[in-house]
Design a protein around this motif. Structure first.
Motif, PDB file in Angstrom:
ATOM      1  N   GLU A   1     -17.809  32.927 -17.379  1.00  0.00           N
ATOM      2  CA  GLU A   1     -18.533  32.140 -16.386  1.00  0.00           C
ATOM      3  C   GLU A   1     -19.509  33.023 -15.615  1.00  0.00           C
ATOM      4  O   GLU A   1     -20.661  32.649 -15.389  1.00  0.00           O
ATOM      5  N   GLN A   2     -19.074  34.204 -15.230  1.00  0.00           N
ATOM      6  CA  GLN A   2     -19.939  35.128 -14.495  1.00  0.00           C
ATOM      7  C   GLN A   2     -21.134  35.541 -15.356  1.00  0.00           C
ATOM      8  O   GLN A   2     -22.256  35.622 -14.857  1.00  0.00           O
TER       9      GLN A   2
ATOM     10  N   ALA B   1     -13.180  33.540 -16.612  1.00  0.00           N
ATOM     11  CA  ALA B   1     -13.917  33.921 -15.402  1.00  0.00           C
ATOM     12  C   ALA B   1     -15.042  34.890 -15.747  1.00  0.00           C
ATOM     13  O   ALA B   1     -16.146  34.779 -15.206  1.00  0.00           O
ATOM     14  N   ASP B   2     -14.768  35.830 -16.642  1.00  0.00           N
ATOM     15  CA  ASP B   2     -15.799  36.776 -17.077  1.00  0.00           C
ATOM     16  C   ASP B   2     -16.948  36.048 -17.763  1.00  0.00           C
ATOM     17  O   ASP B   2     -18.119  36.332 -17.505  1.00  0.00           O
TER      18      ASP B   2
ATOM     19  N   GLU C   1     -25.063  34.908 -14.409  1.00  0.00           N
ATOM     20  CA  GLU C   1     -26.028  36.008 -14.368  1.00  0.00           C
ATOM     21  C   GLU C   1     -27.200  35.754 -15.318  1.00  0.00           C
ATOM     22  O   GLU C   1     -28.354  35.994 -14.958  1.00  0.00           O
TER      23      GLU C   1
END
Length: 82
Positions: free
Chosen positions: A17-18, A14-15, A22
């Motif tokens: 992907e974020q 998830a990190d 960004e």
């Protein structure tokens, strides 16, 4: 794999992907500021326009070489994007 390890892997995913989202957003803003189309940036960076669009959407993780080529076309320093 234990549940604890699986949760950590999910969290890292998830990190990541974020971070991709960004990065893509910052690249898109730089492209728009330069008043270039996705096709123009892709052609000048010698990459496929579909792949470039995936980078902007945060769907793929570009290599350092590809990222460098894109930033060079956009005339943006890496520290302004990363």
């Amino acid at each position: 794999m234990s549940k604890r390890v699986a949760r950590k892997a999910d969290s890292q995913s998830a990190d990541n992907e974020q971070l991709r989202i960004e990065l893509g957003s910052k690249i898109r803003k730089a492209r728009e500021a330069a008043e270039l189309t996705q096709a123009e940036v892709a052609a000048k960076a010698s990459i496929n326009v579909s792949y470039y669009a995936e980078i902007e959407r945060g769907e793929v993780n570009p290599s350092v070489d590809k990222l460098h080529s894109i930033l060079k076309v956009l005339k943006v320093k890496s520290f302004n994007i990363l």
